[in-house]
Write a protein that holds these residues in place. Structure first.
Motif, PDB file in Angstrom:
ATOM      1  N   LEU A   1       0.827  -1.199   0.000  1.00  0.00           N
ATOM      2  CA  LEU A   1       0.000   0.000   0.000  1.00  0.00           C
ATOM      3  C   LEU A   1       0.867   1.256   0.000  1.00  0.00           C
ATOM      4  CD1 LEU A   1      -2.787   1.314   0.168  1.00  0.00           C
ATOM      5  CD2 LEU A   1      -2.680   1.059   2.651  1.00  0.00           C
ATOM      6  N   GLU A   2       1.912   1.239   0.804  1.00  0.00           N
ATOM      7  CA  GLU A   2       2.834   2.376   0.848  1.00  0.00           C
ATOM      8  C   GLU A   2       3.499   2.583  -0.507  1.00  0.00           C
ATOM      9  OE1 GLU A   2       7.106   3.465   2.959  1.00  0.00           O
ATOM     10  OE2 GLU A   2       5.732   2.072   3.955  1.00  0.00           O
ATOM     11  N   HIS A   3       3.895   1.491  -1.143  1.00  0.00           N
ATOM     12  CA  HIS A   3       4.546   1.559  -2.449  1.00  0.00           C
ATOM     13  C   HIS A   3       3.598   2.156  -3.497  1.00  0.00           C
ATOM     14  CE1 HIS A   3       7.550   0.394  -5.436  1.00  0.00           C
ATOM     15  NE2 HIS A   3       6.569  -0.099  -6.176  1.00  0.00           N
ATOM     16  N   ILE A   4       2.340   1.736  -3.476  1.00  0.00           N
ATOM     17  CA  ILE A   4       1.340   2.237  -4.434  1.00  0.00           C
ATOM     18  C   ILE A   4       1.089   3.731  -4.227  1.00  0.00           C
ATOM     19  CG2 ILE A   4      -1.089   2.102  -5.115  1.00  0.00           C
ATOM     20  CD1 ILE A   4      -0.965  -0.899  -4.510  1.00  0.00           C
TER      21      ILE A   4
ATOM     22  N   LEU B   1       1.975   8.139   4.994  1.00  0.00           N
ATOM     23  CA  LEU B   1       2.552   8.359   6.320  1.00  0.00           C
ATOM     24  C   LEU B   1       1.748   7.651   7.403  1.00  0.00           C
ATOM     25  CD1 LEU B   1       3.477  12.163   6.051  1.00  0.00           C
ATOM     26  CD2 LEU B   1       5.043  10.224   5.994  1.00  0.00           C
ATOM     27  N   VAL B   2       0.413   7.678   7.272  1.00  0.00           N
ATOM     28  CA  VAL B   2      -0.439   7.001   8.251  1.00  0.00           C
ATOM     29  C   VAL B   2      -0.209   5.495   8.196  1.00  0.00           C
ATOM     30  CG1 VAL B   2      -2.826   6.453   8.863  1.00  0.00           C
ATOM     31  CG2 VAL B   2      -2.195   8.804   8.285  1.00  0.00           C
ATOM     32  N   THR B   3      -0.094   4.950   6.973  1.00  0.00           N
ATOM     33  CA  THR B   3       0.179   3.519   6.819  1.00  0.00           C
ATOM     34  C   THR B   3       1.490   3.133   7.481  1.00  0.00           C
ATOM     35  OG1 THR B   3      -1.016   3.468   4.707  1.00  0.00           O
ATOM     36  CG2 THR B   3       0.530   1.671   5.141  1.00  0.00           C
ATOM     37  N   ARG B   4       2.500   3.942   7.245  1.00  0.00           N
ATOM     38  CA  ARG B   4       3.812   3.660   7.853  1.00  0.00           C
ATOM     39  C   ARG B   4       3.755   3.816   9.369  1.00  0.00           C
ATOM     40  NH1 ARG B   4       8.709   3.260   5.184  1.00  0.00           N
ATOM     41  NH2 ARG B   4      10.563   3.514   6.478  1.00  0.00           N
ATOM     42  N   TRP B   5       2.966   4.763   9.853  1.00  0.00           N
ATOM     43  CA  TRP B   5       2.808   4.990  11.290  1.00  0.00           C
ATOM     44  C   TRP B   5       2.167   3.759  11.943  1.00  0.00           C
ATOM     45  CZ3 TRP B   5       0.600  10.246  13.466  1.00  0.00           C
ATOM     46  CH2 TRP B   5       0.790  10.272  14.848  1.00  0.00           C
ATOM     47  N   ILE B   6       1.095   3.248  11.323  1.00  0.00           N
ATOM     48  CA  ILE B   6       0.409   2.081  11.867  1.00  0.00           C
ATOM     49  C   ILE B   6       1.328   0.862  11.869  1.00  0.00           C
ATOM     50  CG2 ILE B   6      -1.507   0.474  11.499  1.00  0.00           C
ATOM     51  CD1 ILE B   6      -3.088   2.828  10.324  1.00  0.00           C
TER      52      ILE B   6
ATOM     53  N   ASN C   1      14.162   8.541  10.352  1.00  0.00           N
ATOM     54  CA  ASN C   1      15.344   8.542   9.493  1.00  0.00           C
ATOM     55  C   ASN C   1      15.180   9.542   8.351  1.00  0.00           C
ATOM     56  OD1 ASN C   1      13.771   7.244   7.430  1.00  0.00           O
ATOM     57  ND2 ASN C   1      14.217   5.259   8.348  1.00  0.00           N
ATOM     58  N   LEU C   2      16.184   9.600   7.485  1.00  0.00           N
ATOM     59  CA  LEU C   2      16.205  10.608   6.430  1.00  0.00           C
ATOM     60  C   LEU C   2      15.114  10.366   5.395  1.00  0.00           C
ATOM     61  CD1 LEU C   2      17.864  13.120   5.811  1.00  0.00           C
ATOM     62  CD2 LEU C   2      19.340  11.728   4.345  1.00  0.00           C
ATOM     63  N   TYR C   3      14.840   9.100   5.084  1.00  0.00           N
ATOM     64  CA  TYR C   3      13.780   8.789   4.120  1.00  0.00           C
ATOM     65  C   TYR C   3      12.427   9.292   4.612  1.00  0.00           C
ATOM     66  CZ  TYR C   3      10.121   6.011   1.904  1.00  0.00           C
ATOM     67  OH  TYR C   3       8.956   5.611   1.278  1.00  0.00           O
ATOM     68  N   GLU C   4      12.108   8.972   5.859  1.00  0.00           N
ATOM     69  CA  GLU C   4      10.823   9.389   6.416  1.00  0.00           C
ATOM     70  C   GLU C   4      10.721  10.904   6.533  1.00  0.00           C
ATOM     71  OE1 GLU C   4       9.943   5.383   9.123  1.00  0.00           O
ATOM     72  OE2 GLU C   4      10.689   7.218  10.072  1.00  0.00           O
ATOM     73  N   SER C   5      11.820  11.550   6.876  1.00  0.00           N
ATOM     74  CA  SER C   5      11.788  13.010   6.998  1.00  0.00           C
ATOM     75  C   SER C   5      11.594  13.675   5.637  1.00  0.00           C
ATOM     76  CB  SER C   5      13.070  13.516   7.661  1.00  0.00           C
ATOM     77  OG  SER C   5      14.185  13.385   6.800  1.00  0.00           O
ATOM     78  N   PHE C   6      12.167  13.089   4.575  1.00  0.00           N
ATOM     79  CA  PHE C   6      11.970  13.637   3.229  1.00  0.00           C
ATOM     80  C   PHE C   6      10.515  13.461   2.780  1.00  0.00           C
ATOM     81  CE2 PHE C   6      16.525  14.121   2.273  1.00  0.00           C
ATOM     82  CZ  PHE C   6      16.471  15.248   1.461  1.00  0.00           C
TER      83      PHE C   6
END
Length: 297
Positions: A6-9, A56-61, A70-75
Motif C-alpha cells: 500500500l505504501e509503495h502504491i 505516512l499514516v500507513t507507515r505509522w500504523i 530517518n532521512l527517508y521518512e523526513s523527506f
C-alpha cells in the motif's frame, strides 16, 4: 506485506500526480488560453496531499511510531509539508501561484526519498532509545514544517529578485511609453504579491522553527542532560534562526524591504539545506540517527 504494498502504491501515485501538476504549470506558462488547467493543478496537489497522508499514516500504523526516525521518512514528511502549505490558501479561497513553488519542491524531495540512495531506509525500524520520547512528534514535526515553509518563502524571494532584475533591465532598455507603463504596473503588482507571500510563508516557518528549537532544547535536557551543547545540528539550526530573524527585522524597515530582504531570504535557502541535509551527510554529532553512515552499518 500489505502495508508495504500500500505504501509503495501511494508513493508512486503521489509522485505521478505531482509530475502531471508540473506539466500543467509549464503548459499554462506557454498557453494561457486553456481554461481550467490552473484548477486541475490545484486539485492535483490536493490528491497528492491525501496520497502522502495515507502513506505516512500507513507507515505509522505499521511501525507503531510517527514516521520521522530517518532521512527517508523526513523527506517524505517534507514533501507532505509542501502539500500542506499549498492547501492552506486553497481552502481559504485565495488565488496564488504557490503551486509553482510547492509542486517542484515536493517532487524533488519525494524523488530523492524514493531513489536508490535511501533504499536501506525504506523499511521501518525500531526507534533507538534516545528517540523513544513523546517529544519526537513535537520537535521533529515542527522542524520539518519550518524547513518546508522557509524553503518555499525563500524560493518566492528568489523569484522576487529575478522579477525585480528583469523589470529594471526592461526599464533601462525601453522608453516610458503608455504601453510600457501598463506592463510595468502589472509587474509591480506581481512583485508586491511575491513579496507579500514570501513574508507570510517565512513568518509562519519562523514560528515553527522557534517552537522546534525550544522543544528540542527541552528534549535534549531530558535525553542528554543539557539544553544546548552546540552540536552541529544545533549550531546550524541557530544560524538558520538568526538568518530569518534578520530577514524579519529588515521587513520592519521600509528602506530595507524588497531587494535587501529578498537577498537575506535567498541566503537562508542555502543555510536551510546545510542544516537539514548537509549535516546528515557528515553523520557526526548527536543528531546523526538518520545519516547515511548509520544506515550502512
Amino acid at each position: 506485506m500489505i502495508f508495504f504494498t500500500l505504501e509503495h502504491i501511494l508513493t508512486h501515485i503521489s509522485f505521478s500526480i505531482i509530475s502531471i501538476v508540473i506539466t500543467i504549470y509549464l503548459m499554462t506558462l506557454l498557453v494561457h488560453e486553456i481554461v481550467g488547467l490552473a484548477d486541475s493543478s490545484e486539485k492535483g496537489m490536493l490528491v497528492t496531499f491525501f496520497c502522502i497522508t495515507g502513506l505516512l499514516v500507513t507507515r505509522w500504523i505499521f511501525s507503531g511510531h510517527l514516521p520521522l526516525s530517518n532521512l527517508y521518512e523526513s523527506f517524505m514528511f517534507l514533501s507532505w509539508s509542501f502539500s500542506i502549505i499549498q492547501m492552506v490558501p486553497y481552502f481559504s479561497n485565495h488565488k496564488n501561484n504557490l503551486s509553482a513553488i510547492t509542486a517542484p519542491s515536493a517532487i524533488f524531495t519525494q524523488g530523492f526519498a524514493t531513489s536508490g540512495l535511501l533504499t536501506e531506509m525504506h523499511q521501518s525500524t525500531i526507534l533507538v532509545p534516545a528517540l523513544q520520547s513523546q517529544w519526537l512528534m513535537m520537535h521533529v514535526s515542527m522542524m520539518i514544517l519550518s524547513y518546508a515553509a522557509l524553503l518555499c518563502g525563500s524560493l518566492l524571494s528568489v523569484a522576487l529578485l529575478v522579477k525585480i532584475l528583469y523589470v529594471n533591465e526592461r526599464i533601462n532598455f525601453l522608453q516610458n511609453t503608455s504601453f510600457l507603463l501598463f506592463r510595468n504596473y502589472h509587474r509591480h503588482q506581481l512583485i508586491q504579491q511575491l513579496d507579500r507571500w514570501s513574508y507570510r510563508v517565512i513568518s509562519l516557518g519562523f514560528i515553527f522553527l522557534t517552537i522546534g528549537i525550544l522543544s528540542g532544547a527541552v528534549w535534549a535536557n531530558e535525553a542528554w542532560g543539557s539544553y544546548w551543547s552546540w552540536d552541529p545540528k544545533e549550531t546550524w539550526a541557530f544560524i538558520t534562526w538568526t538568518i530569518f530573524a534578520i530577514y524579519l527585522h529588515t521587513r520592519t524597515n521600509k528602506n530595507l524591504q524588497g531587494t535587501n530582504s529578498a537577498i537575506v531570504a535567498s541566503i537562508g535557502f542555502l543555510i536551510i539545506w546545510v542544516c537539514y541535509f548537509g549535516v546528515n551527510l557528515l553523520g557526526v554529532g548527536l543528531h546523526s540517527y538518520g545519516s547515511f553512515t548509520l544506515t550502512s552499518n
